[in-house]
Design an enzyme around this catalytic site. Structure first.
Site, mmCIF file in Angstrom:
data_model
loop_
_atom_site.group_PDB
_atom_site.id
_atom_site.type_symbol
_atom_site.label_atom_id
_atom_site.label_comp_id
_atom_site.label_asym_id
_atom_site.label_seq_id
_atom_site.Cartn_x
_atom_site.Cartn_y
_atom_site.Cartn_z
ATOM 1 N N GLU A 128 0.765 1.856 18.280
ATOM 2 C CA GLU A 128 -0.085 3.500 18.091
ATOM 3 C C GLU A 128 0.516 4.165 19.088
ATOM 4 O O GLU A 128 0.662 5.427 18.819
ATOM 5 C CB GLU A 128 -1.930 3.223 18.738
ATOM 6 C CG GLU A 128 -2.264 2.624 17.939
ATOM 7 C CD GLU A 128 -2.841 3.289 16.772
ATOM 8 O OE1 GLU A 128 -3.396 4.091 16.802
ATOM 9 O OE2 GLU A 128 -2.025 3.420 15.961
ATOM 10 N N ASP A 151 -9.577 3.998 18.523
ATOM 11 C CA ASP A 151 -8.726 3.228 17.341
ATOM 12 C C ASP A 151 -8.223 1.406 17.457
ATOM 13 O O ASP A 151 -8.844 0.587 16.740
ATOM 14 C CB ASP A 151 -7.749 3.664 16.586
ATOM 15 C CG ASP A 151 -8.183 4.925 15.808
ATOM 16 O OD1 ASP A 151 -9.674 5.422 16.519
ATOM 17 O OD2 ASP A 151 -7.955 5.879 15.427
ATOM 18 N N SER A 171 -3.623 3.512 10.773
ATOM 19 C CA SER A 171 -2.728 2.376 11.614
ATOM 20 C C SER A 171 -2.968 1.169 12.703
ATOM 21 O O SER A 171 -2.044 0.600 13.577
ATOM 22 C CB SER A 171 -1.398 3.896 11.861
ATOM 23 O OG SER A 171 -2.887 4.409 13.311
ATOM 24 N N ALA A 179 -6.565 9.146 6.574
ATOM 25 C CA ALA A 179 -7.790 9.785 6.643
ATOM 26 C C ALA A 179 -8.906 9.709 7.636
ATOM 27 O O ALA A 179 -10.025 9.746 7.790
ATOM 28 C CB ALA A 179 -8.332 8.649 5.379
ATOM 29 N N GLY A 180 -8.407 9.218 9.037
ATOM 30 C CA GLY A 180 -9.242 9.058 10.005
ATOM 31 C C GLY A 180 -9.873 8.217 9.979
ATOM 32 O O GLY A 180 -10.627 8.300 11.324
ATOM 33 N N LEU A 181 -9.759 6.883 9.561
ATOM 34 C CA LEU A 181 -10.415 5.992 9.572
ATOM 35 C C LEU A 181 -9.563 3.956 10.448
ATOM 36 O O LEU A 181 -9.983 3.079 10.430
ATOM 37 C CB LEU A 181 -10.753 5.042 7.926
ATOM 38 C CG LEU A 181 -11.393 6.296 7.417
ATOM 39 C CD1 LEU A 181 -11.699 5.614 5.933
ATOM 40 C CD2 LEU A 181 -12.309 6.478 8.263
ATOM 41 N N GLY A 182 -8.577 4.913 11.377
ATOM 42 C CA GLY A 182 -7.359 3.944 12.366
ATOM 43 C C GLY A 182 -7.353 2.821 11.498
ATOM 44 O O GLY A 182 -6.880 1.646 12.038
ATOM 45 N N ASN A 233 0.905 -1.024 0.038
ATOM 46 C CA ASN A 233 0.133 -0.044 0.285
ATOM 47 C C ASN A 233 1.007 1.457 0.256
ATOM 48 O O ASN A 233 0.163 2.078 -0.884
ATOM 49 C CB ASN A 233 -0.669 0.131 1.453
ATOM 50 C CG ASN A 233 -2.260 -0.813 1.405
ATOM 51 O OD1 ASN A 233 -1.998 -2.032 1.961
ATOM 52 N ND2 ASN A 233 -3.459 -0.643 0.464
#
Length: 456
Positions: free
Chosen positions: A252, A263, A205, A200-203, A114
Protein backbone atom coordinates in the site's frame (compact mmCIF):
# COMPACT_ATOMS: atom_id res chain seq x y z
CA UNK A 1 45.68 -19.63 -10.44
CA UNK A 2 44.60 -20.52 -6.89
CA UNK A 3 41.24 -22.20 -6.45
CA UNK A 4 39.87 -19.36 -4.26
CA UNK A 5 40.84 -16.81 -6.93
CA UNK A 6 39.30 -18.99 -9.63
CA UNK A 7 36.04 -19.31 -7.68
CA UNK A 8 35.91 -15.53 -7.21
CA UNK A 9 36.25 -15.14 -10.99
CA UNK A 10 33.46 -17.69 -11.50
CA UNK A 11 31.08 -15.80 -9.21
CA UNK A 12 32.11 -12.48 -10.76
CA UNK A 13 31.45 -13.82 -14.27
CA UNK A 14 28.09 -15.20 -13.25
CA UNK A 15 26.86 -11.97 -11.63
CA UNK A 16 28.06 -9.94 -14.61
CA UNK A 17 25.97 -12.16 -16.84
CA UNK A 18 29.01 -13.48 -18.74
CA UNK A 19 27.89 -16.47 -20.81
CA UNK A 20 29.75 -19.75 -21.24
CA UNK A 21 30.34 -18.91 -24.90
CA UNK A 22 32.05 -15.64 -23.96
CA UNK A 23 34.31 -17.38 -21.45
CA UNK A 24 35.25 -19.97 -24.09
CA UNK A 25 36.03 -17.19 -26.55
CA UNK A 26 38.40 -15.62 -24.02
CA UNK A 27 40.13 -18.99 -23.57
CA UNK A 28 41.00 -19.21 -27.28
CA UNK A 29 42.92 -15.93 -27.09
CA UNK A 30 45.13 -16.88 -24.11
CA UNK A 31 48.19 -18.99 -23.38
CA UNK A 32 48.01 -22.74 -22.71
CA UNK A 33 48.12 -22.08 -18.95
CA UNK A 34 45.37 -19.47 -19.17
CA UNK A 35 43.35 -21.76 -21.43
CA UNK A 36 43.49 -24.44 -18.77
CA UNK A 37 42.31 -22.01 -16.13
CA UNK A 38 39.59 -20.70 -18.45
CA UNK A 39 38.42 -24.26 -19.12
CA UNK A 40 38.21 -24.84 -15.39
CA UNK A 41 36.34 -21.55 -15.16
CA UNK A 42 33.80 -22.83 -17.71
CA UNK A 43 33.30 -26.03 -15.69
CA UNK A 44 32.77 -24.07 -12.46
CA UNK A 45 30.44 -21.63 -14.17
CA UNK A 46 28.41 -24.52 -15.60
CA UNK A 47 28.11 -26.15 -12.17
CA UNK A 48 27.13 -22.85 -10.54
CA UNK A 49 24.45 -22.19 -13.16
CA UNK A 50 23.05 -25.73 -12.84
CA UNK A 51 23.04 -25.56 -9.05
CA UNK A 52 21.22 -22.23 -9.01
CA UNK A 53 18.69 -23.46 -11.57
CA UNK A 54 18.14 -26.63 -9.55
CA UNK A 55 17.64 -24.61 -6.37
CA UNK A 56 15.22 -22.27 -8.10
CA UNK A 57 13.02 -25.02 -9.50
CA UNK A 58 13.14 -27.76 -6.90
CA UNK A 59 14.43 -26.62 -3.53
CA UNK A 60 11.85 -23.87 -3.10
CA UNK A 61 8.98 -26.40 -3.29
CA UNK A 62 6.45 -23.66 -3.94
CA UNK A 63 2.91 -24.91 -3.48
CA UNK A 64 -0.03 -23.75 -5.57
CA UNK A 65 -2.61 -21.79 -3.61
CA UNK A 66 -5.73 -19.67 -4.00
CA UNK A 67 -6.38 -16.80 -1.59
CA UNK A 68 -8.93 -13.99 -1.37
CA UNK A 69 -9.37 -10.75 0.57
CA UNK A 70 -12.38 -8.44 0.95
CA UNK A 71 -12.85 -4.82 0.00
CA UNK A 72 -13.78 -2.20 2.57
CA UNK A 73 -16.44 0.41 3.20
CA UNK A 74 -16.62 3.15 5.81
CA UNK A 75 -19.78 2.63 7.83
CA UNK A 76 -19.54 5.84 9.86
CA UNK A 77 -16.94 8.51 10.60
CA UNK A 78 -15.86 9.72 7.16
CA UNK A 79 -13.98 13.03 7.33
CA UNK A 80 -14.54 13.28 11.11
CA UNK A 81 -11.75 10.71 11.52
CA UNK A 82 -9.29 13.22 10.01
CA UNK A 83 -10.09 15.49 12.96
CA UNK A 84 -9.55 12.94 15.73
CA UNK A 85 -12.98 11.27 15.81
CA UNK A 86 -13.90 7.56 15.64
CA UNK A 87 -14.50 5.87 12.29
CA UNK A 88 -15.89 2.40 11.70
CA UNK A 89 -14.55 0.49 8.69
CA UNK A 90 -16.18 -2.79 7.62
CA UNK A 91 -15.22 -5.58 5.26
CA UNK A 92 -17.14 -5.67 2.02
CA UNK A 93 -17.96 -9.10 0.64
CA UNK A 94 -16.85 -8.19 -2.85
CA UNK A 95 -13.50 -9.93 -2.93
CA UNK A 96 -10.22 -10.06 -4.78
CA UNK A 97 -9.00 -13.57 -5.66
CA UNK A 98 -5.42 -14.59 -6.38
CA UNK A 99 -4.07 -17.88 -7.66
CA UNK A 100 -0.35 -18.64 -7.30
CA UNK A 101 0.92 -21.49 -9.47
CA UNK A 102 4.45 -22.94 -9.36
CA UNK A 103 6.12 -23.45 -12.75
CA UNK A 104 9.49 -24.57 -14.11
CA UNK A 105 9.59 -21.99 -16.90
CA UNK A 106 12.40 -19.90 -15.44
CA UNK A 107 9.99 -16.97 -15.48
CA UNK A 108 7.79 -14.97 -13.14
CA UNK A 109 4.45 -13.95 -14.61
CA UNK A 110 1.56 -11.83 -13.36
CA UNK A 111 -1.88 -11.71 -14.98
CA UNK A 112 -4.30 -8.91 -14.06
CA UNK A 113 -7.20 -9.23 -16.52
CA UNK A 114 -9.29 -6.55 -14.70
CA UNK A 115 -6.81 -3.93 -15.90
CA UNK A 116 -5.68 -5.76 -19.06
CA UNK A 117 -2.14 -6.34 -17.74
CA UNK A 118 -0.14 -9.49 -18.53
CA UNK A 119 3.60 -9.45 -17.78
CA UNK A 120 6.46 -11.97 -17.62
CA UNK A 121 10.12 -11.63 -16.62
CA UNK A 122 13.08 -14.01 -16.79
CA UNK A 123 14.46 -14.87 -13.36
CA UNK A 124 17.88 -13.72 -14.53
CA UNK A 125 16.45 -10.22 -15.14
CA UNK A 126 14.98 -10.01 -11.66
CA UNK A 127 18.07 -11.37 -9.89
CA UNK A 128 20.10 -8.40 -11.10
CA UNK A 129 17.73 -6.00 -9.37
CA UNK A 130 18.84 -6.99 -5.88
CA UNK A 131 22.37 -7.01 -4.38
CA UNK A 132 23.99 -10.36 -3.62
CA UNK A 133 24.08 -9.53 0.12
CA UNK A 134 20.36 -8.67 0.25
CA UNK A 135 19.09 -11.94 1.75
CA UNK A 136 15.54 -12.92 2.67
CA UNK A 137 13.35 -10.40 4.50
CA UNK A 138 10.68 -12.48 6.17
CA UNK A 139 10.34 -9.81 8.85
CA UNK A 140 9.06 -6.44 7.69
CA UNK A 141 11.40 -3.49 8.02
CA UNK A 142 11.14 0.03 6.68
CA UNK A 143 10.32 0.32 3.01
CA UNK A 144 13.52 -0.32 1.03
CA UNK A 145 13.71 2.89 -0.99
CA UNK A 146 16.71 1.66 -2.99
CA UNK A 147 14.84 -1.44 -4.15
CA UNK A 148 11.81 0.72 -4.97
CA UNK A 149 14.05 3.03 -7.04
CA UNK A 150 15.52 0.08 -8.97
CA UNK A 151 12.06 -1.34 -9.61
CA UNK A 152 10.72 1.99 -10.84
CA UNK A 153 13.60 2.18 -13.33
CA UNK A 154 13.04 -1.44 -14.31
CA UNK A 155 9.29 -0.98 -14.88
CA UNK A 156 9.92 2.29 -16.70
CA UNK A 157 8.14 4.69 -14.36
CA UNK A 158 9.12 8.29 -15.08
CA UNK A 159 8.32 11.57 -13.33
CA UNK A 160 6.37 9.74 -10.65
CA UNK A 161 3.48 9.11 -13.06
CA UNK A 162 2.06 5.84 -11.76
CA UNK A 163 -0.95 4.37 -13.51
CA UNK A 164 -2.88 1.40 -12.09
CA UNK A 165 -0.81 -1.12 -14.08
CA UNK A 166 2.53 0.29 -12.89
CA UNK A 167 1.42 0.49 -9.26
CA UNK A 168 0.18 -3.11 -9.25
CA UNK A 169 3.40 -4.29 -10.92
CA UNK A 170 5.66 -2.43 -8.49
CA UNK A 171 3.82 -3.79 -5.45
CA UNK A 172 4.06 -7.37 -6.74
CA UNK A 173 7.75 -7.21 -7.66
CA UNK A 174 8.68 -5.47 -4.40
CA UNK A 175 7.03 -8.10 -2.16
CA UNK A 176 8.27 -10.98 -4.36
CA UNK A 177 11.91 -9.82 -4.39
CA UNK A 178 11.85 -8.87 -0.71
CA UNK A 179 10.62 -12.29 0.40
CA UNK A 180 12.88 -14.34 -1.89
CA UNK A 181 16.57 -13.52 -1.62
CA UNK A 182 19.04 -13.66 -4.54
CA UNK A 183 19.80 -17.07 -6.01
CA UNK A 184 16.51 -18.59 -4.89
CA UNK A 185 13.84 -16.90 -6.94
CA UNK A 186 11.13 -19.44 -7.79
CA UNK A 187 9.38 -19.65 -11.15
CA UNK A 188 5.70 -18.92 -10.64
CA UNK A 189 2.59 -17.42 -12.19
CA UNK A 190 0.25 -15.16 -10.24
CA UNK A 191 -3.25 -14.50 -11.61
CA UNK A 192 -5.67 -12.06 -9.97
CA UNK A 193 -9.35 -11.34 -10.48
CA UNK A 194 -11.33 -8.79 -8.47
CA UNK A 195 -15.04 -8.21 -7.95
CA UNK A 196 -14.15 -4.69 -6.75
CA UNK A 197 -14.17 -1.67 -9.05
CA UNK A 198 -10.84 0.17 -9.04
CA UNK A 199 -10.56 3.78 -7.91
CA UNK A 200 -13.95 3.77 -6.15
CA UNK A 201 -12.65 4.05 -2.57
CA UNK A 202 -13.56 0.43 -1.80
CA UNK A 203 -10.09 -0.83 -0.89
CA UNK A 204 -9.33 -2.63 -4.16
CA UNK A 205 -5.58 -1.94 -3.97
CA UNK A 206 -5.44 -3.09 -0.35
CA UNK A 207 -7.29 -6.34 -1.13
CA UNK A 208 -4.75 -6.92 -3.90
CA UNK A 209 -1.80 -6.20 -1.58
CA UNK A 210 -3.21 -8.48 1.13
CA UNK A 211 -3.62 -11.33 -1.38
CA UNK A 212 -0.06 -10.82 -2.66
CA UNK A 213 1.35 -10.81 0.87
CA UNK A 214 -0.54 -13.94 1.96
CA UNK A 215 0.28 -15.98 -1.17
CA UNK A 216 3.96 -14.98 -1.37
CA UNK A 217 4.55 -15.44 2.37
CA UNK A 218 3.16 -18.98 2.02
CA UNK A 219 5.23 -19.61 -1.11
CA UNK A 220 8.41 -18.48 0.67
CA UNK A 221 7.70 -20.69 3.70
CA UNK A 222 7.53 -17.67 6.04
CA UNK A 223 4.02 -18.72 7.10
CA UNK A 224 2.24 -22.07 6.70
CA UNK A 225 -0.67 -22.73 4.37
CA UNK A 226 -3.62 -23.19 6.75
CA UNK A 227 -5.86 -25.18 4.39
CA UNK A 228 -6.21 -28.85 5.35
CA UNK A 229 -7.15 -31.57 2.90
CA UNK A 230 -10.79 -31.60 4.01
CA UNK A 231 -11.23 -27.79 4.27
CA UNK A 232 -13.01 -25.54 1.79
CA UNK A 233 -11.59 -22.34 3.31
CA UNK A 234 -9.12 -21.64 6.11
CA UNK A 235 -7.64 -18.64 7.88
CA UNK A 236 -4.27 -18.00 9.49
CA UNK A 237 -3.46 -17.57 13.18
CA UNK A 238 -3.17 -14.09 14.69
CA UNK A 239 0.62 -13.97 14.42
CA UNK A 240 0.55 -14.90 10.73
CA UNK A 241 -2.24 -12.39 10.04
CA UNK A 242 -0.11 -9.66 11.59
CA UNK A 243 2.74 -10.59 9.25
CA UNK A 244 0.40 -10.59 6.24
CA UNK A 245 -0.93 -7.19 7.26
CA UNK A 246 2.57 -5.74 7.63
CA UNK A 247 3.65 -6.85 4.15
CA UNK A 248 0.34 -5.69 2.66
CA UNK A 249 0.98 -2.27 4.20
CA UNK A 250 4.32 -2.18 2.35
CA UNK A 251 2.43 -2.79 -0.89
CA UNK A 252 0.00 0.00 0.00
CA UNK A 253 2.90 2.38 0.69
CA UNK A 254 4.27 1.70 -2.79
CA UNK A 255 0.84 2.31 -4.33
CA UNK A 256 -0.40 5.25 -2.22
CA UNK A 257 2.70 6.74 -0.59
CA UNK A 258 1.25 7.47 2.86
CA UNK A 259 -1.76 5.20 3.55
CA UNK A 260 -3.61 5.09 6.88
CA UNK A 261 -3.34 1.31 7.15
CA UNK A 262 -7.11 0.94 7.58
CA UNK A 263 -7.79 -0.64 4.17
CA UNK A 264 -5.16 -3.38 4.44
CA UNK A 265 -6.19 -4.08 8.06
CA UNK A 266 -9.80 -4.61 6.95
CA UNK A 267 -8.59 -6.85 4.12
CA UNK A 268 -6.54 -8.89 6.59
CA UNK A 269 -8.90 -9.26 9.55
CA UNK A 270 -12.29 -8.64 7.98
CA UNK A 271 -15.29 -7.85 10.18
CA UNK A 272 -15.22 -4.31 11.53
CA UNK A 273 -12.36 -2.08 12.68
CA UNK A 274 -12.42 0.93 14.96
CA UNK A 275 -10.05 3.66 13.80
CA UNK A 276 -9.12 6.54 16.12
CA UNK A 277 -6.08 8.83 16.13
CA UNK A 278 -4.01 6.42 14.03
CA UNK A 279 -4.86 3.37 16.17
CA UNK A 280 -6.65 0.46 14.49
CA UNK A 281 -8.61 -1.94 16.71
CA UNK A 282 -10.27 -5.02 15.15
CA UNK A 283 -13.64 -5.73 16.79
CA UNK A 284 -13.91 -9.39 17.69
CA UNK A 285 -17.52 -10.07 16.69
CA UNK A 286 -19.90 -8.24 14.36
CA UNK A 287 -23.10 -9.38 12.65
CA UNK A 288 -23.19 -9.99 8.92
CA UNK A 289 -25.37 -7.24 7.42
CA UNK A 290 -26.95 -7.25 3.94
CA UNK A 291 -26.46 -4.09 1.93
CA UNK A 292 -26.74 -2.60 -1.52
CA UNK A 293 -23.53 -1.03 -2.71
CA UNK A 294 -23.99 1.68 -5.33
CA UNK A 295 -21.27 3.31 -7.40
CA UNK A 296 -22.52 6.63 -8.76
CA UNK A 297 -19.48 6.67 -11.08
CA UNK A 298 -19.07 10.38 -10.35
CA UNK A 299 -15.30 11.03 -10.11
CA UNK A 300 -14.00 12.93 -7.10
CA UNK A 301 -10.78 13.98 -5.42
CA UNK A 302 -10.37 12.87 -1.81
CA UNK A 303 -7.71 15.54 -1.31
CA UNK A 304 -10.01 18.34 -2.47
CA UNK A 305 -12.93 17.09 -0.33
CA UNK A 306 -10.79 16.78 2.81
CA UNK A 307 -9.54 20.34 2.24
CA UNK A 308 -13.14 21.55 1.77
CA UNK A 309 -14.18 20.14 5.15
CA UNK A 310 -11.13 21.64 6.84
CA UNK A 311 -11.90 25.08 5.38
CA UNK A 312 -15.47 24.90 6.63
CA UNK A 313 -14.32 23.93 10.14
CA UNK A 314 -11.88 26.85 10.18
CA UNK A 315 -14.56 29.25 8.94
CA UNK A 316 -17.35 28.09 11.30
CA UNK A 317 -15.67 26.34 14.25
CA UNK A 318 -18.56 26.81 16.68
CA UNK A 319 -20.96 25.26 14.13
CA UNK A 320 -18.79 22.49 12.72
CA UNK A 321 -17.22 21.20 15.96
CA UNK A 322 -20.59 19.97 17.29
CA UNK A 323 -21.20 18.27 13.91
CA UNK A 324 -17.92 16.36 14.26
CA UNK A 325 -18.81 15.46 17.86
CA UNK A 326 -22.19 14.18 16.67
CA UNK A 327 -20.57 12.00 14.00
CA UNK A 328 -18.25 10.61 16.68
CA UNK A 329 -21.29 9.76 18.83
CA UNK A 330 -22.95 8.09 15.81
CA UNK A 331 -19.91 5.82 15.32
CA UNK A 332 -19.82 4.89 19.02
CA UNK A 333 -23.58 4.24 19.16
CA UNK A 334 -23.41 2.09 16.03
CA UNK A 335 -20.55 0.07 17.48
CA UNK A 336 -22.59 -0.52 20.66
CA UNK A 337 -25.68 -1.65 18.72
CA UNK A 338 -23.68 -4.02 16.49
CA UNK A 339 -22.03 -5.52 19.56
CA UNK A 340 -25.46 -6.10 21.13
CA UNK A 341 -26.62 -7.85 17.95
CA UNK A 342 -23.93 -10.51 18.37
CA UNK A 343 -24.85 -11.46 21.95
CA UNK A 344 -28.64 -11.19 22.04
CA UNK A 345 -31.55 -11.91 19.68
CA UNK A 346 -31.62 -9.42 16.81
CA UNK A 347 -34.79 -7.35 16.82
CA UNK A 348 -36.44 -4.84 14.54
CA UNK A 349 -35.44 -2.13 17.00
CA UNK A 350 -31.76 -2.82 16.30
CA UNK A 351 -32.38 -2.14 12.61
CA UNK A 352 -34.49 0.94 13.44
CA UNK A 353 -31.53 2.46 15.27
CA UNK A 354 -29.05 1.55 12.50
CA UNK A 355 -31.33 3.17 9.90
CA UNK A 356 -31.73 6.36 11.94
CA UNK A 357 -27.95 6.59 12.40
CA UNK A 358 -27.48 6.26 8.63
CA UNK A 359 -29.95 9.10 7.97
CA UNK A 360 -28.44 11.43 10.59
CA UNK A 361 -24.89 10.79 9.38
CA UNK A 362 -25.82 11.45 5.74
CA UNK A 363 -27.31 14.82 6.75
CA UNK A 364 -24.09 15.65 8.66
CA UNK A 365 -21.99 14.77 5.62
CA UNK A 366 -24.09 17.13 3.50
CA UNK A 367 -23.51 19.84 6.12
CA UNK A 368 -19.76 19.21 5.82
CA UNK A 369 -20.04 19.88 2.10
CA UNK A 370 -19.18 16.41 0.75
CA UNK A 371 -22.58 15.48 -0.66
CA UNK A 372 -23.48 15.39 -4.36
CA UNK A 373 -26.73 15.38 -6.40
CA UNK A 374 -26.01 11.79 -7.48
CA UNK A 375 -25.84 10.74 -3.83
CA UNK A 376 -29.08 12.64 -3.13
CA UNK A 377 -30.69 10.64 -5.95
CA UNK A 378 -29.47 7.39 -4.38
CA UNK A 379 -31.00 8.34 -1.03
CA UNK A 380 -34.32 9.39 -2.63
CA UNK A 381 -34.67 6.26 -4.78
CA UNK A 382 -34.00 3.91 -1.87
CA UNK A 383 -36.08 5.85 0.67
CA UNK A 384 -39.08 5.60 -1.70
CA UNK A 385 -38.92 1.85 -0.99
CA UNK A 386 -38.35 2.23 2.74
CA UNK A 387 -34.56 1.75 2.55
CA UNK A 388 -31.93 4.01 4.11
CA UNK A 389 -28.66 5.06 2.43
CA UNK A 390 -25.55 7.13 3.00
CA UNK A 391 -22.33 7.86 1.15
CA UNK A 392 -19.27 5.81 2.05
CA UNK A 393 -15.75 7.14 1.76
CA UNK A 394 -14.78 10.61 0.58
CA UNK A 395 -18.17 11.59 -0.88
CA UNK A 396 -18.56 14.15 -3.66
CA UNK A 397 -19.89 11.28 -5.77
CA UNK A 398 -18.23 7.89 -5.45
CA UNK A 399 -20.12 5.15 -3.63
CA UNK A 400 -23.01 4.78 -1.20
CA UNK A 401 -24.38 1.95 0.94
CA UNK A 402 -28.00 0.99 1.61
CA UNK A 403 -28.96 -1.18 4.59
CA UNK A 404 -31.20 -4.17 3.88
CA UNK A 405 -33.23 -5.72 6.70
CA UNK A 406 -33.37 -9.55 6.86
CA UNK A 407 -37.07 -9.45 5.93
CA UNK A 408 -36.64 -7.09 2.95
CA UNK A 409 -38.48 -8.71 0.05
CA UNK A 410 -36.37 -9.83 -2.90
CA UNK A 411 -38.71 -8.01 -5.30
CA UNK A 412 -38.02 -4.74 -3.46
CA UNK A 413 -34.28 -5.36 -3.69
CA UNK A 414 -34.36 -6.26 -7.39
CA UNK A 415 -36.56 -3.33 -8.37
CA UNK A 416 -34.37 -0.92 -6.38
CA UNK A 417 -31.22 -2.23 -8.07
CA UNK A 418 -32.84 -1.85 -11.47
CA UNK A 419 -34.02 1.67 -10.67
CA UNK A 420 -30.48 2.70 -9.69
CA UNK A 421 -29.00 1.11 -12.79
CA UNK A 422 -31.53 2.99 -14.92
CA UNK A 423 -30.04 6.18 -13.50
CA UNK A 424 -26.60 5.19 -14.76
CA UNK A 425 -25.26 3.78 -11.49
CA UNK A 426 -23.62 0.41 -10.85
CA UNK A 427 -25.28 -1.53 -8.03
CA UNK A 428 -24.57 -4.81 -6.23
CA UNK A 429 -26.32 -6.72 -3.47
CA UNK A 430 -23.64 -7.88 -1.06
CA UNK A 431 -22.86 -7.95 2.67
CA UNK A 432 -20.55 -6.32 5.19
CA UNK A 433 -18.75 -7.80 8.18
CA UNK A 434 -17.51 -11.01 6.50
CA UNK A 435 -14.13 -12.76 6.89
CA UNK A 436 -10.77 -11.23 6.02
CA UNK A 437 -8.04 -12.89 3.98
CA UNK A 438 -8.43 -16.63 3.60
CA UNK A 439 -7.12 -19.57 1.63
CA UNK A 440 -9.51 -21.50 -0.63
CA UNK A 441 -9.85 -24.94 -2.06
CA UNK A 442 -10.92 -24.72 -5.74
CA UNK A 443 -14.36 -26.03 -4.73
CA UNK A 444 -15.03 -22.96 -2.58
CA UNK A 445 -14.38 -20.45 -5.39
CA UNK A 446 -17.22 -19.31 -7.63
CA UNK A 447 -17.14 -21.15 -10.94
CA UNK A 448 -16.81 -18.06 -13.13
CA UNK A 449 -13.94 -16.70 -11.04
CA UNK A 450 -12.15 -20.06 -10.94
CA UNK A 451 -12.44 -20.28 -14.71
CA UNK A 452 -10.74 -16.90 -15.07
CA UNK A 453 -7.94 -17.81 -12.63
CA UNK A 454 -7.33 -21.16 -14.34
CA UNK A 455 -7.22 -19.55 -17.79
CA UNK A 456 -3.66 -18.29 -17.25
Amino acid sequence: MKSAELWNRVVDCWFKGLTLANVAKLANNNTVSDKLNSTRLIVHLTVLTQCCTLETVTDMQVKDCIVSAPGKAILHGEHAVVHGKVALAVSLNLRTYLRLKATNSGKVCINLPNIDTFLCWDLSELKRLIPYSYGKREEVKLLDTELVRRLRDFVGVTNGNLDTCNMATLAFLYIYLSLFGPGELPSLTVSVWSELPTGAGLGSSAAYSVCLAAALLCASGAIPTPLKEWDHTARWCQEDLERINSWAFQGEMIIHGNPSGVDNAVGTWGGMLRFLAGKIIPLSRVPLLRILLTNTKVPRSTKVLVARVKDKINKFPSIMTPVLDSVDAISCTCEKVLSEMTCEPITGEHYNILEELIDINQHHLNVMGVGHPALDTLCQVTLARGLHSKLTGAGGGGCGITLLRPETDSFVVQSTVQDLKDRGFDCWETSIGGPGVQQHSPLSVKEDILEILNHY
